[in-house]
Design an enzyme around this catalytic site. Sequence first.
Site, PDB file in Angstrom:
ATOM      1  N   CYS A   1     -10.418  -1.540  -2.690  1.00 52.42           N
ATOM      2  CA  CYS A   1      -9.347  -0.828  -1.986  1.00 52.42           C
ATOM      3  C   CYS A   1      -9.752  -0.252  -0.624  1.00 52.42           C
ATOM      4  O   CYS A   1      -9.845  -0.984   0.345  1.00 52.42           O
ATOM      5  CB  CYS A   1      -8.788   0.256  -2.900  1.00 52.42           C
ATOM      6  SG  CYS A   1      -7.045   0.663  -2.574  1.00 52.42           S
TER       7      CYS A   1
ATOM      8  N   GLY B   1      28.803  14.498  -8.364  1.00 55.57           N
ATOM      9  CA  GLY B   1      28.214  14.316  -7.032  1.00 55.57           C
ATOM     10  C   GLY B   1      27.341  13.074  -6.982  1.00 55.57           C
ATOM     11  O   GLY B   1      27.065  12.431  -8.000  1.00 55.57           O
TER      12      GLY B   1
ATOM     13  N   ASP C   1      24.093  12.689  -6.070  1.00 54.70           N
ATOM     14  CA  ASP C   1      22.696  12.734  -6.524  1.00 54.70           C
ATOM     15  C   ASP C   1      22.588  12.418  -8.012  1.00 54.70           C
ATOM     16  O   ASP C   1      21.805  11.572  -8.428  1.00 54.70           O
ATOM     17  CB  ASP C   1      22.081  14.108  -6.241  1.00 54.70           C
ATOM     18  CG  ASP C   1      22.012  14.412  -4.756  1.00 54.70           C
ATOM     19  OD1 ASP C   1      21.733  13.478  -3.984  1.00 54.70           O
ATOM     20  OD2 ASP C   1      22.232  15.574  -4.373  1.00 54.70           O
TER      21      ASP C   1
ATOM     22  N   GLU D   1      -8.160  -2.055  -9.405  1.00 52.49           N
ATOM     23  CA  GLU D   1      -9.094  -0.935  -9.351  1.00 52.49           C
ATOM     24  C   GLU D   1      -8.997  -0.084 -10.628  1.00 52.49           C
ATOM     25  O   GLU D   1      -7.918   0.220 -11.110  1.00 52.49           O
ATOM     26  CB  GLU D   1      -8.709  -0.067  -8.135  1.00 52.49           C
ATOM     27  CG  GLU D   1      -9.640   1.095  -7.867  1.00 52.49           C
ATOM     28  CD  GLU D   1      -9.314   1.794  -6.540  1.00 52.49           C
ATOM     29  OE1 GLU D   1      -8.299   1.450  -5.902  1.00 52.49           O
ATOM     30  OE2 GLU D   1     -10.093   2.683  -6.150  1.00 52.49           O
TER      31      GLU D   1
ATOM     32  N   LYS E   1     -17.529   1.551  -5.176  1.00 51.49           N
ATOM     33  CA  LYS E   1     -16.693   1.771  -3.992  1.00 51.49           C
ATOM     34  C   LYS E   1     -17.428   2.640  -2.976  1.00 51.49           C
ATOM     35  O   LYS E   1     -18.030   3.656  -3.335  1.00 51.49           O
ATOM     36  CB  LYS E   1     -15.395   2.451  -4.429  1.00 51.49           C
ATOM     37  CG  LYS E   1     -14.334   2.578  -3.359  1.00 51.49           C
ATOM     38  CD  LYS E   1     -13.046   3.144  -4.013  1.00 51.49           C
ATOM     39  CE  LYS E   1     -11.880   3.194  -3.038  1.00 51.49           C
ATOM     40  NZ  LYS E   1     -10.639   3.660  -3.731  1.00 51.49           N
TER      41      LYS E   1
END
EC number: 6.3.5.1
Lengths: 564, 564
Positions: B154, B298, B300, B44, B118
């Site tokens: 889509c 840590g 993260d 697309e 579309k």
Amino acid sequence: MSTLRFALAQIDTCVGDLDTNAAKVLEYSRRASEHHADVVVFPEMTLTGYPIEDLALRATFRKAAWDKAQELALKLAGDGLGGLYVAVGTIGTDHDNGKPRNRMIMLHDGVVWGGYDKHFLPNYGVFDEFRIFSAGERSKVFEINGVRVGVAICEDIWQDGGPVAKLVKENIDVLMTMNGSPYEEGKTHVRFDLACKRADELQAPLLYVNQVGGQDDLVFDGGSFAVDYDGTLIERSPMFMENLSYVDIDTDKTHQDVSTVAPVPNSDEEVYTACVLGLKDYMAKNHFTGVCLGLSGGIDSALVAAMAADACGGEHVQGISMPSMYSSDGSKDDAADLAHNIGAGYDVQPIEPLFKAFQQQLDLQSVAAENLQARIRGVIVMAYSNSRGLLALATGNKSELACGYSTIYGDAVGGYAPIKDIFKTKVWQLSRWRNEAARQGMGIGGLHIVGNEDGWAGKQVEGDIIPVNSIVKPPSAELRPGQKDSDSLPEYELLDKVLEAYIEHAHGRADLLADGFDEQTVDTVMRLVDRAEWKRRQYPLGPKVSALAFGRDRRLPVTNAFRE
Amino acid sequence: MSTLRFALAQIDTCVGDLDTNAAKVLEYSRRASEHHADVVVFPEMTLTGYPIEDLALRATFRKAAWDKAQELALKLAGDGLGGLYVAVGTIGTDHDNGKPRNRMIMLHDGVVWGGYDKHFLPNYGVFDEFRIFSAGERSKVFEINGVRVGVAICEDIWQDGGPVAKLVKENIDVLMTMNGSPYEEGKTHVRFDLACKRADELQAPLLYVNQVGGQDDLVFDGGSFAVDYDGTLIERSPMFMENLSYVDIDTDKTHQDVSTVAPVPNSDEEVYTACVLGLKDYMAKNHFTGVCLGLSGGIDSALVAAMAADACGGEHVQGISMPSMYSSDGSKDDAADLAHNIGAGYDVQPIEPLFKAFQQQLDLQSVAAENLQARIRGVIVMAYSNSRGLLALATGNKSELACGYSTIYGDAVGGYAPIKDIFKTKVWQLSRWRNEAARQGMGIGGLHIVGNEDGWAGKQVEGDIIPVNSIVKPPSAELRPGQKDSDSLPEYELLDKVLEAYIEHAHGRADLLADGFDEQTVDTVMRLVDRAEWKRRQYPLGPKVSALAFGRDRRLPVTNAFRE
């Protein structure tokens, strides 16, 4: 004889605050009833607040709003107001697909009457309604005391066709419209011309009730009005304040009587007041009672400080001067004078020792060193915000926001940015206007805005509010010796014209050259604007006052490699 | 005999980069032609990139895209590829109202054939298409070498009715679909089931060509495929990398031949790879070659650093340890170990002297003093970013973002936030998966992603990539002595379950209690989430990997007083 007295209830609602919004409907209905109104009309989505965005998608919220409407109908009846017709906006549900609807309901005799669902769902600019609502398809006429009352909600009158067009055959006596139409400079005339067109089509008077107040980054200006079938203005409410006024519709009369007609502010007062109201409501609705901001001695922070003082009183404004080794004495004096003029708190926090401490570890050069100064200031402003519960204000204007001429996490920190939609040349213009208004008696906090119905009064100021030096000196970020904005940007008189053409009128490169701008300026500005998209996304909320404000209206991909 | 060889061109486009996108179409068309393809199908909006948001509204962009399509058709013909049918997506214009359209065009014999617009324009979640496009209304069938080829874009296959339903009567031999379907965990099966349903309705095979690559905060996973009329999988392209594969449609055969079928990664690999690809493409499309981030020891920051190393190589990752007086020795060791494992640059910048310098002026207490530490770190990270041209990464996860458990302008600074859509419990899970993958031979940068077609190789690591201690120790912000996340938040195992129910499934208070969560937890979590809206708006972009990511999908008013 068929007559009907309409009360136009121009109120300030808060999104999601069903209790407060309902209480306000009750209060205004009581006042309207005391003035012998038959029908009281509130703005679009009265109970829920507007715009509610994706909150509409929460089933629990829709149920709570529905319960609140029923409770309110009973309460009105219980208070002896059951005979009144109370037209309020709320959220409904489409029984076919479960989607929310933007709905008008009529409260009467303790009951919620089925109402009308908005047909045209705007989905451009600041509006996302097609995203969240499904569209109503039926027009609606209430017959009240022999008067045929048609209904429309906001965008329904902005588009040709739809339910309003259908009403032409319904022989209505009056069209009642509920609106949540955000402020935009010069929009008053557009709305009026549109209303005249629809009134002419319907050959009936039109009532236009608009919301007032700031809601996040939108400001609703009120300015409700009524127009007769032939375009005669029969009522106009004041802008920027809550108001209740009355219009009598008498079907025996060829022309309706003219009711109150409030004056319209001039364009500078209008924009300034929109910014103040946006800030005032943002504070109230987020439970802030005071603000803090950096005062550099420059014009942007001076104007924002004046707006803040008008919004919450100078004594609730904490100014912070954060001079560096590059700050001129003039700037420090201007900052102190401004704080004194508006009656603000004023602290001096030199950043040189902090800058040196960082530089000992980091040894930054050029732009990185300039940004460091701005970010140290950002840390200090946020420290005041956190430790004293103050709303930090970002003082950037639209010109620098457009060009990315600011330090992200530096001068751009804050919870609200009062002048983010004001070009730099307009900043100067509004500053001059504010000083002139002070000379004419408008003290601090003396604007006609919600919660202040005393008119131009406020705390009187001797002389200028904004130091003339802040207005006339060449703008500088003062992050290196002798720095001027014009080192990096075209002169603002020119820059703002290019920005307006490029951003608000979507002129392309060829258009800009045809507009008469020189090639180098055009390429410089386009490059700056195209590159600043990410920074603009990180900017705090601020009031929209122009046709196209960053944040709400313009959604560009960050990864956008299109270059003309 | 009527046969047609389709090439499914799963490519990574960049929004606005018409030149690069067109060059890629040319390159893939050439390769397809060498493999004797008759038709090559691209995703697309191939030429413009997707999603283009309000860029669609710029007339200059639409003209440039149109010119580029014509130039490309000529270039294909000039290169001897005129006989090929090249189906590309682009932007068109609705001649009735001037609005843009989401269009498929066919390039053939040096000419741009009119194509298909579309029909269904999604306007929910991350999609804003109804906002920018007008809808096509006609179905389209190409007759190529005697084979009847239907077209859909889509969303056209996600909704019942519309042009696809009309194709049922058109007796097509195959449906060719062009997609820009963003990644979401578990979506592969949803897409496949949907395609089977449509293939059954049409009694024809369906080709599903999807975009691949990161675009701002979306990640497209590719995973293109073809399914026969009876639901048999006849082709599956790999996920997360560009790919060209082939499907032969032979109208004489009852069943089409099965072509290549790529394996599907497990769920942890899938999510991890989506994050890496999102970051890698964000860097490439914004011209960054390296990143910097704070390494606290840590989990993260460790996971983000590992992802960054996989995206751009450890040597392009600059880790910065910024210990305070409250940082444990264990944390400093873990940070250093992590940097060593991934081969990252590693600097130590103690913040205590800077903290003391600020405190000498500001004397902050409690949360304000905690935020000060985080903001000093933010200034340092941005100093590295500015002075070295590195992309600063924010390391916050979805759980803390949801609850506002972070410092705005502090640990939330950065241009991209790789795990902003990953709950904390999933952060641990992905970390364990990455260590396990390393044991199985997946070195640094060894993912199957765009630009790296060597498979699981990369730079080998001895032992764990992410220190086990970072995974197993109790999470702490280390902003005061002995602080633990669990002082302020429910345990993550519980918190994440409540968050998922409240945010992604929109469960209200009553639902959450019915889900079995205790009242105190429910009220705590709801209060935290409801209050954090403003902070979430200020968060950097990051990849969407869940059903509901903050930023893209959820638009709530900041001034929202609704409380259940």
